[in-house]
Design a protein around this motif. Structure first.
Motif, PDB file in Angstrom:
ATOM      1  N   ASP A 169       5.935  18.105 -42.777  1.00 53.83           N
ATOM      2  CA  ASP A 169       5.336  17.517 -41.579  1.00 53.83           C
ATOM      3  C   ASP A 169       6.151  17.746 -40.309  1.00 53.83           C
ATOM      4  OD1 ASP A 169       7.451  15.935 -42.316  1.00 53.83           O
ATOM      5  OD2 ASP A 169       6.389  14.015 -42.125  1.00 53.83           O
ATOM      6  N   VAL A 170       6.942  18.806 -40.271  1.00 57.35           N
ATOM      7  CA  VAL A 170       7.734  19.066 -39.063  1.00 57.35           C
ATOM      8  C   VAL A 170       6.803  19.426 -37.906  1.00 57.35           C
ATOM      9  CG1 VAL A 170       9.795  19.776 -40.319  1.00 57.35           C
ATOM     10  CG2 VAL A 170       8.082  21.489 -39.694  1.00 57.35           C
ATOM     11  N   THR A 171       7.271  19.158 -36.703  1.00 56.17           N
ATOM     12  CA  THR A 171       6.452  19.432 -35.515  1.00 56.17           C
ATOM     13  C   THR A 171       7.093  20.530 -34.674  1.00 56.17           C
ATOM     14  OG1 THR A 171       7.592  17.688 -34.284  1.00 56.17           O
ATOM     15  CG2 THR A 171       5.559  17.081 -35.442  1.00 56.17           C
ATOM     16  N   ALA A 172       6.283  21.129 -33.833  1.00 56.70           N
ATOM     17  CA  ALA A 172       6.765  22.169 -32.919  1.00 56.70           C
ATOM     18  C   ALA A 172       7.168  21.528 -31.595  1.00 56.70           C
ATOM     19  CB  ALA A 172       5.666  23.196 -32.669  1.00 56.70           C
ATOM     20  N   PRO A 173       8.082  22.149 -30.858  1.00 57.12           N
ATOM     21  CA  PRO A 173       8.364  21.666 -29.501  1.00 57.12           C
ATOM     22  C   PRO A 173       7.084  21.743 -28.670  1.00 57.12           C
ATOM     23  CG  PRO A 173       9.946  23.357 -30.177  1.00 57.12           C
ATOM     24  CD  PRO A 173       8.862  23.353 -31.196  1.00 57.12           C
ATOM     25  N   PRO A 174       6.809  20.740 -27.852  1.00 56.37           N
ATOM     26  CA  PRO A 174       5.598  20.791 -27.018  1.00 56.37           C
ATOM     27  C   PRO A 174       5.518  22.061 -26.173  1.00 56.37           C
ATOM     28  CG  PRO A 174       6.606  18.613 -26.902  1.00 56.37           C
ATOM     29  CD  PRO A 174       7.555  19.485 -27.655  1.00 56.37           C
ATOM     30  N   GLU A 175       6.688  22.576 -25.757  1.00 53.38           N
ATOM     31  CA  GLU A 175       6.704  23.797 -24.954  1.00 53.38           C
ATOM     32  C   GLU A 175       6.078  24.969 -25.714  1.00 53.38           C
ATOM     33  OE1 GLU A 175      10.356  21.397 -23.691  1.00 53.38           O
ATOM     34  OE2 GLU A 175       9.253  21.829 -25.531  1.00 53.38           O
ATOM     35  N   ALA A 176       6.276  25.009 -27.043  1.00 52.49           N
ATOM     36  CA  ALA A 176       5.744  26.114 -27.843  1.00 52.49           C
ATOM     37  C   ALA A 176       4.221  26.091 -27.856  1.00 52.49           C
ATOM     38  CB  ALA A 176       6.294  26.049 -29.262  1.00 52.49           C
ATOM     39  N   THR A 177       3.641  24.928 -28.096  1.00 54.95           N
ATOM     40  CA  THR A 177       2.177  24.861 -28.109  1.00 54.95           C
ATOM     41  C   THR A 177       1.602  25.043 -26.701  1.00 54.95           C
ATOM     42  OG1 THR A 177       2.355  22.436 -28.041  1.00 54.95           O
ATOM     43  CG2 THR A 177       2.030  23.465 -30.194  1.00 54.95           C
ATOM     44  N   ASP A 178       2.324  24.582 -25.697  1.00 61.77           N
ATOM     45  CA  ASP A 178       1.870  24.797 -24.317  1.00 61.77           C
ATOM     46  C   ASP A 178       1.777  26.291 -24.004  1.00 61.77           C
ATOM     47  OD1 ASP A 178       1.737  22.094 -23.864  1.00 61.77           O
ATOM     48  OD2 ASP A 178       3.625  21.967 -22.752  1.00 61.77           O
ATOM     49  N   ARG A 179       2.795  27.056 -24.415  1.00 66.96           N
ATOM     50  CA  ARG A 179       2.790  28.501 -24.144  1.00 66.96           C
ATOM     51  C   ARG A 179       1.666  29.201 -24.903  1.00 66.96           C
ATOM     52  NH1 ARG A 179       5.588  25.868 -21.637  1.00 66.96           N
ATOM     53  NH2 ARG A 179       7.716  26.271 -20.869  1.00 66.96           N
ATOM     54  N   ILE A 180       1.412  28.773 -26.124  1.00 68.39           N
ATOM     55  CA  ILE A 180       0.316  29.361 -26.900  1.00 68.39           C
ATOM     56  C   ILE A 180      -1.016  29.070 -26.216  1.00 68.39           C
ATOM     57  CG2 ILE A 180      -0.957  29.247 -29.085  1.00 68.39           C
ATOM     58  CD1 ILE A 180       1.778  28.674 -30.446  1.00 68.39           C
ATOM     59  N   ASN A 181      -1.182  27.827 -25.755  1.00 67.11           N
ATOM     60  CA  ASN A 181      -2.436  27.440 -25.093  1.00 67.11           C
ATOM     61  C   ASN A 181      -2.667  28.230 -23.804  1.00 67.11           C
ATOM     62  OD1 ASN A 181      -2.911  25.542 -27.089  1.00 67.11           O
ATOM     63  ND2 ASN A 181      -1.967  23.869 -25.948  1.00 67.11           N
ATOM     64  N   ALA A 182      -1.582  28.652 -23.152  1.00 60.99           N
ATOM     65  CA  ALA A 182      -1.700  29.375 -21.884  1.00 60.99           C
ATOM     66  C   ALA A 182      -1.721  30.889 -22.055  1.00 60.99           C
ATOM     67  CB  ALA A 182      -0.544  28.985 -20.960  1.00 60.99           C
ATOM     68  N   ALA A 183      -1.565  31.369 -23.277  1.00 58.92           N
ATOM     69  CA  ALA A 183      -1.413  32.807 -23.512  1.00 58.92           C
ATOM     70  C   ALA A 183      -2.727  33.558 -23.376  1.00 58.92           C
ATOM     71  CB  ALA A 183      -0.825  33.051 -24.896  1.00 58.92           C
ATOM     72  N   ASN A 184      -2.613  34.804 -22.917  1.00 60.39           N
ATOM     73  CA  ASN A 184      -3.729  35.750 -22.945  1.00 60.39           C
ATOM     74  C   ASN A 184      -3.649  36.650 -24.170  1.00 60.39           C
ATOM     75  OD1 ASN A 184      -2.834  35.875 -19.648  1.00 60.39           O
ATOM     76  ND2 ASN A 184      -4.875  35.158 -20.170  1.00 60.39           N
ATOM     77  N   LEU A 185      -2.414  36.907 -24.616  1.00 63.42           N
ATOM     78  CA  LEU A 185      -2.171  37.795 -25.754  1.00 63.42           C
ATOM     79  C   LEU A 185      -1.149  37.141 -26.679  1.00 63.42           C
ATOM     80  CD1 LEU A 185      -2.338  40.583 -27.228  1.00 63.42           C
ATOM     81  CD2 LEU A 185      -0.490  41.356 -25.703  1.00 63.42           C
ATOM     82  N   ILE A 186      -1.498  37.013 -27.958  1.00 62.02           N
ATOM     83  CA  ILE A 186      -0.578  36.502 -28.976  1.00 62.02           C
ATOM     84  C   ILE A 186      -0.301  37.636 -29.951  1.00 62.02           C
ATOM     85  CG2 ILE A 186      -0.232  34.862 -30.858  1.00 62.02           C
ATOM     86  CD1 ILE A 186      -2.095  32.929 -29.356  1.00 62.02           C
ATOM     87  N   VAL A 187       0.970  38.009 -30.075  1.00 58.58           N
ATOM     88  CA  VAL A 187       1.385  39.079 -30.979  1.00 58.58           C
ATOM     89  C   VAL A 187       2.106  38.449 -32.162  1.00 58.58           C
ATOM     90  CG1 VAL A 187       2.657  41.228 -31.230  1.00 58.58           C
ATOM     91  CG2 VAL A 187       1.662  40.628 -29.008  1.00 58.58           C
ATOM     92  N   ILE A 188       1.652  38.755 -33.369  1.00 60.82           N
ATOM     93  CA  ILE A 188       2.248  38.216 -34.591  1.00 60.82           C
ATOM     94  C   ILE A 188       2.844  39.376 -35.373  1.00 60.82           C
ATOM     95  CG2 ILE A 188       1.814  36.915 -36.698  1.00 60.82           C
ATOM     96  CD1 ILE A 188      -0.715  35.793 -35.209  1.00 60.82           C
ATOM     97  N   GLY A 189       4.185  39.364 -35.570  1.00 57.05           N
ATOM     98  CA  GLY A 189       4.871  40.457 -36.222  1.00 57.05           C
ATOM     99  C   GLY A 189       5.367  41.473 -35.195  1.00 57.05           C
ATOM    100  N   PRO A 190       5.991  42.579 -35.672  1.00 53.10           N
ATOM    101  CA  PRO A 190       6.225  42.938 -37.072  1.00 53.10           C
ATOM    102  C   PRO A 190       7.375  42.128 -37.674  1.00 53.10           C
ATOM    103  CG  PRO A 190       7.291  44.535 -35.664  1.00 53.10           C
ATOM    104  CD  PRO A 190       6.570  43.589 -34.747  1.00 53.10           C
ATOM    105  N   GLY A 191       7.563  42.281 -38.983  1.00 53.78           N
ATOM    106  CA  GLY A 191       8.646  41.591 -39.656  1.00 53.78           C
ATOM    107  C   GLY A 191       8.304  41.323 -41.101  1.00 53.78           C
TER     108      GLY A 191
END
Length: 327
Positions: A169-191
């Motif tokens: 049940d860990v939570t993310a920093p509010p800043e992280a979800t704020d940046r995701i909500n404001a994003a135009n492009l989300i890149v996942i990976g590589p890795g």
């Protein structure tokens, strides 16, 4: 556009080195959301002593986005030799010391970023100490990122069937979800699929924000298989496994089609790694946009995505497929 890159390990830092060259040009804002579940090496030792999130991948991302002199970047990556500090990276110790002084891991990251003058923001997926856990096909449950990979290497043929974080049940920093909500492009990976990419999306706040985001979501498939994790996986297997464990379906998939040199390929095959088969048509039949290109560099002794080629392709993917107004 505003870009959020999600991942960890060398894959994310490689991506960031390319994207930072486009900041203040095509990219108005760049944020990296980084896994903090690493349990090995200097990072693992410091986690046990200080009960903080893993600093290693954070350090690598700070260095990747740094605009400071080479000496400062080298200083953060310097590893001590001998004595009680054997194997510790200076940057890890710097982050731990700042966390102790300020009482905040997030503040420590921000100060470190200011010192190295990063062209972008780095945020941990969670501020809580977490462990990555996995159940294999033989029923055994393994705790710890490094231990999961090692178990898969030793017990060849065993596959990961489920993966989760402890505590769940860990939570993310509010800043992280704020940046995701404001994003135009989300890149996942590589890795590494199971130990660098998926752990970020096991944080419910991150997963929900990405799932609900109207941003263009692009999944970058690793160039090589990962021993103990993705042995024998094709690009299609990576995409389907990611969707299965996260519930997130990306809009587009980026694949590397270039085969490493014979010398480099032999080295990797001896280590149990092979190029990820770019089965683009199989992925396209599932309704994904597919971009396949020669994306790995040739100047290193390792197979890595070329930072600028990858960044340029991602910008092209966005420009060809974004159908919404920029934030």
């Amino acid at each position: 556009m505003f870009v959020v890159a999600i991942g960890g390990g060398t894959g994310l830092s490689t991506l960031l080195r390319g994207l930072k060259n486009h900041v203040d040009k095509e990219i108005k804002g760049l944020t990296a959301i980084v896994t903090v579940a690493d349990s090995g090496g200097s990072t693992g030792r410091l986690r046990k002593i200080y009960q903080i999130p893993a600093p290693g991948d954070i350090r690598n991302c700070i260095v990747a986005l740094a605009e400071s002199e080479d000496i400062l970047r080298s200083l953060f990556q310097y590893r001590f030799k001998g004595g009680e500090l054997e194997g510790h990276a200076f940057g890890n110790l710097f982050l731990v010391a700042l966390t102790e002084i300020t009482g905040s891991f997030l503040t420590a990251i921000r100060i470190s970023s200011q010192v190295l003058r990063t062209k972008g923001e780095i945020l941990p997926a969670t501020l809580s100490p977490v462990d990555l856990c996995a159940e294999f096909t033989d029923g055994n449950v393994v705790y710890g990122e490094e231990e999961i990979t090692n178990y898969g290497r030793v017990h060849k043929g065993q596959r990961i069937v489920s993966i989760w974080l402890e505590p769940k049940d860990v939570t993310a920093p509010p800043e992280a979800t704020d940046r995701i909500n404001a994003a135009n492009l989300i890149v996942i990976g590589p890795g590494s699929l199971y130990t660098s990419i998926i752990p970020n999306l096991l944080v419910k706040d991150i997963r929900d924000a990405v799932a609900n985001s109207k941003a263009l979501k692009v999944f970058v498939v690793n160039a090589m298989t990962q021993p103990g994790e993705t042995d024998g996986f094709s690009a299609y297997d990576h995409v389907q496994t990611f969707a299965k464990h996260t519930g997130i379906r990306p809009d587009a998939v980026v694949l590397n089609t270039k085969i490493p040199s014979d010398k480099l390929l032999k080295k990797y095959l001896e280590q149990g790694q092979e190029p990820v088969l770019a089965d683009a048509s199989k992925i396209a039949r599932e309704g994904y946009l597919v971009y396949a290109d020669d994306l790995i560099g040739e100047k290193e002794d390792f197979v890595r995505h070329d930072p600028e080629r990858l960044a340029s392709l991602l910008i092209k993917v966005y420009e060809e497929n974004a159908t919404f107004s920029e934030v």
